[in-house]
Structures are given as C-alpha cells and as structure tokens.
Scaffold this active site. Structure first.
Site, mmCIF file in Angstrom:
data_model
loop_
_atom_site.group_PDB
_atom_site.id
_atom_site.type_symbol
_atom_site.label_atom_id
_atom_site.label_comp_id
_atom_site.label_asym_id
_atom_site.label_seq_id
_atom_site.Cartn_x
_atom_site.Cartn_y
_atom_site.Cartn_z
ATOM 1 N N ARG A 48 -59.806 -21.713 4.629
ATOM 2 C CA ARG A 48 -59.820 -21.212 5.997
ATOM 3 C C ARG A 48 -60.098 -22.356 6.965
ATOM 4 N NH1 ARG A 48 -64.326 -19.863 8.238
ATOM 5 N NH2 ARG A 48 -65.234 -18.899 6.383
ATOM 6 N N TYR A 101 -42.959 -13.118 28.042
ATOM 7 C CA TYR A 101 -42.684 -12.465 26.766
ATOM 8 C C TYR A 101 -43.545 -11.204 26.649
ATOM 9 C CZ TYR A 101 -43.218 -11.615 21.747
ATOM 10 O OH TYR A 101 -43.299 -11.023 20.512
ATOM 11 N N ASP A 173 -45.557 -22.500 26.812
ATOM 12 C CA ASP A 173 -44.950 -21.918 25.619
ATOM 13 C C ASP A 173 -43.576 -22.566 25.470
ATOM 14 O OD1 ASP A 173 -43.600 -20.386 23.744
ATOM 15 O OD2 ASP A 173 -44.449 -18.475 24.424
ATOM 16 N N LYS A 198 -39.929 -19.161 15.019
ATOM 17 C CA LYS A 198 -38.618 -19.250 15.636
ATOM 18 C C LYS A 198 -37.913 -20.556 15.254
ATOM 19 C CE LYS A 198 -39.863 -15.360 17.685
ATOM 20 N NZ LYS A 198 -41.317 -15.263 17.551
#
Length: 379
Positions: A48, A101, A173, A198
């Site tokens: 982690r 978005y 972004d 993406k």
C-alpha cells in the site's frame, strides 16, 4: 532531455539487475522482508505504501510530464479525490469548468459540498468569466483542456497566471490530450491529473489514475493521504499501464490522423449540425490549442440534425464504433453523453445537449471508420 518515446520506453524501466529482464517485473508481493527492524530493502515494506512495479510506472509518468513527482492511483477519480482533499478544507472555494467531466462534477457537487467545500463553474476559456467567480477563499482552479465532451480549450499559461495571482493552485486534467500532446507543468500548472485508464493505458484493459507535480511539499501531502486512504493500483494494473505508455506517442499520432479525417467527413455531412474539434480553424479555442498542443487529438464530438432521437439512432447504428463509455483505447468508441458519461449533470448548469454524440476515434484503418459513420448517419 531525451525524446518523448525514449522516456516512455526507458524511464523507470532499466533491465532487472538480478536477471537482466528488459521488461519491468510484476511484483505481486503485499509485504517485503526487512534486514532487521527498520532495515528496508530499496525502501519497500508494504505494497500500500510502495511497490516496485508501481514505482517504475510513477517514474515513467513523471518523466513523460516533465515533473519531479508522480503518484499512481487505482482510478482517475481516486486521484481526483485525494488531490481535492489535499488542496481544500471546509469553507474553501473551488472553480471547475462549466462543462466539466460528469464524474468530476459528481465528486464535487455530491461529496465535497457535504464536507463544506463551495464551488463555482466558469468557462475557463474566458479569463473574465474566471475572474468573476474567484473569491478570497478560492484555493484551486480545476481545468480540463480539451474538455469532456464539448472539446473546449483553456489557455493553461494564462490560467496559471490568474490562479497564482490569487494564491490558488492550478490543476490540469490532461486526460484528453495525454502527455504526448500537451505539457501543462511546462506551461505553469501546479498539478497534472490523468485517468490513465484512457490514452496512457490505451488498450481498454486497465483502470487507473495519476497525479504529477514538481512541488516537494505538495507531493509529500499527496503521498501521505494516498497511503492513509489506500487509493493505490495493484501491481498488475501498474504493469499494464506502463506497457501501454511505451506506445503512447505512436498511438497518439494515429489517433490524431484518423480524427482529422473523421472531422473532415463529418463537417461536410448534411446530417451533422456542428462538429466540435479544436483542430478546426473555426473552433473558438483553435489558436490556443495550436499553441499549447502538439496535435489536436483523437476525441471528436458533433451535434446531429434532428435532435436527441437522431443522435441515439446514430449511436445505435455503428458497427465498428462500439457503443460504450470511456475513451482513449485502440478501438473506436461512440456514446451519447447526455444519457451516458454525463448523465450525472442532467438538470444542472453543466447539462450537455441531447443531440451530442462523442467519438473516441481509434487506430483502425480510417476508411473503414469513415464508412461506418456514413452508414450510421444515413441509417
């Protein structure tokens, strides 16, 4: 500095010293042996906190964006959530795009407001519109350029000046552009966000996110919160994303080539009311995009003559363009934002037109893509 593709293939990816393997290994271990209490081998104790495969991906992403620090996340929204909680506290104010978005809007409007954060929307392509909503409590400006799904363009360098004049952080972004087409940190942005699901991953087979910055103190705060809440990708996800990044440059060139041909065809088709693409000279953000982007990318949106029902019919009639959410993969996708990716903004000031169709233009043979769209528009 080495060229983009050289960095994509080599940054963080030296041959394995133990075996000579030229591909970064997947390290599935959740924990790591220590040489005595506190004696960490390579700085790893628990996955982690850090994992060698994730480290390789982070080093690569930092190199691609020209930043000093990168953090990989389990999703783009996971990255967004951590960053917003690092930058904001109850009573602070945030500015987001007027066509943000849908997932970003949902996170801000449905989650952060419950925590006491206030927000305003503005057309970030209009500096006067931005200045009109900035308050003394504004701590961050959240920019998408190009925006999703209306392909709006904002001037990153100008936004950075405006943000810093008000002691606010500029977040960009960069998902639609990818690191290959646009470098926000070099233009003055403070933090770059990616949904690596993406274009960076590029094959529709992994979900992930990333944050990249230069500021040491900000990076430490991001890393501390990420570790505290556990918003990390697994090692196989990190490996898949790293594999995708290797071919980002060649894929983005083909995406852009194909998108330009698609735009040319759509612009001349009588069933299309308007094409939204920053590569078009008539696009209001064309000059800014030409200045800050290498090319104009693979995302195309258009308004269909005949309204919502006509748009839905187009989406249902393609054969090569798959009806699906997401974007940036090698395959071409088509969707109806009003009822799919941006359903969360329905009824708000960010609602998108119901005649809008969004394309993620893939890297197939472009003549096949053009024929598919023609038959769908004429079905």
């Amino acid at each position: 500095m080495q060229g983009f593709s050289t960095r994509a293939i080599h940054a963080g990816q030296e041959p394995d010293p133990a075996t000579g393997a030229v591909t970064v290994p997947i390290h599935p271990s959740s924990t790591f042996a220590q040489d005595g209490v506190g004696g960490l081998r390579g700085g790893y104790e628990y996955s982690r906190s850090a994992n060698p495969t994730r480290t390789a991906l982070q080093e690569c992403l930092a190199a691609l964006e020209g930043g000093r620090h990168a953090y990989a996340f389990g999703s783009g929204m996971g990255a967004s959530d951590v960053l917003l909680r690092v930058l904001l506290k109850p009573g602070d104010h945030l500015v987001i795009p007027h066509d943000a978005y849908g997932g970003t809007f949902r996170l801000v409007d449905k989650v952060l407001t419950q925590w006491g954060v206030e927000y305003s929307t503005a057309d970030l392509g209009d500096l006067d519109a931005l200045r009109s909503v900035i308050r003394p409590t504004t701590k961050a400006i959240w920019c998408e350029t190009p925006t999703n799904p209306l392909l709006g363009i904002a001037d990153i360098a100008a936004l950075a000046q405006a943000a810093h004049a008000h002691h606010a952080t500029l977040v960009v972004d960069n998902t639609f552009a990818s690191p290959y087409l646009q470098s926000p940190l070099a233009l003055g942005a403070d933090v770059v966000l990616h949904s690596t699901t993406k274009y960076v991953g590029g094959h529709s087979d992994v979900v992930g996110g990333a944050l990249i910055c230069d500021d040491d103190a900000l990076a430490e705060r991001i890393g501390t919160l990420q570790n505290s809440v556990g918003s990390v990708p697994g090692p196989f996800d990190a490996w898949l994303t790293l594999r995708g990044a290797k071919t980002l440059a060649v894929r983005m060139e083909r995406h852009s080539d194909n998108a330009e041909r698609v735009v040319e065809m759509l612009s001349a088709h009588p069933a299309v009311a308007k094409v939204l693409y920053p590569g078009l000279p008539e696009h209001p953000g064309h000059e800014v995009a030409a200045k800050q982007m290498r090319r104009f990318g693979g995302m195309v949106s258009f308004l269909v003559e005949g309204g919502k029902e006509a748009a839905l019919k187009v989406c249902a009639s393609t054969k090569l363009f798959t009806l699906a959410e997401s974007l940036g993969g090698v395959e071409s996708l088509i969707e109806h934002p009003h009822q799919m990716t941006h359903a969360s903004v329905a009824g708000s000031a960010l609602e998108v037109p119901d005649s809008l169709v969004r394309l993620s233009v893939g890297i197939e043979d472009v003549e096949d893509l053009l024929e598919d769209l023609r038959q769908a528009l004429e079905a």
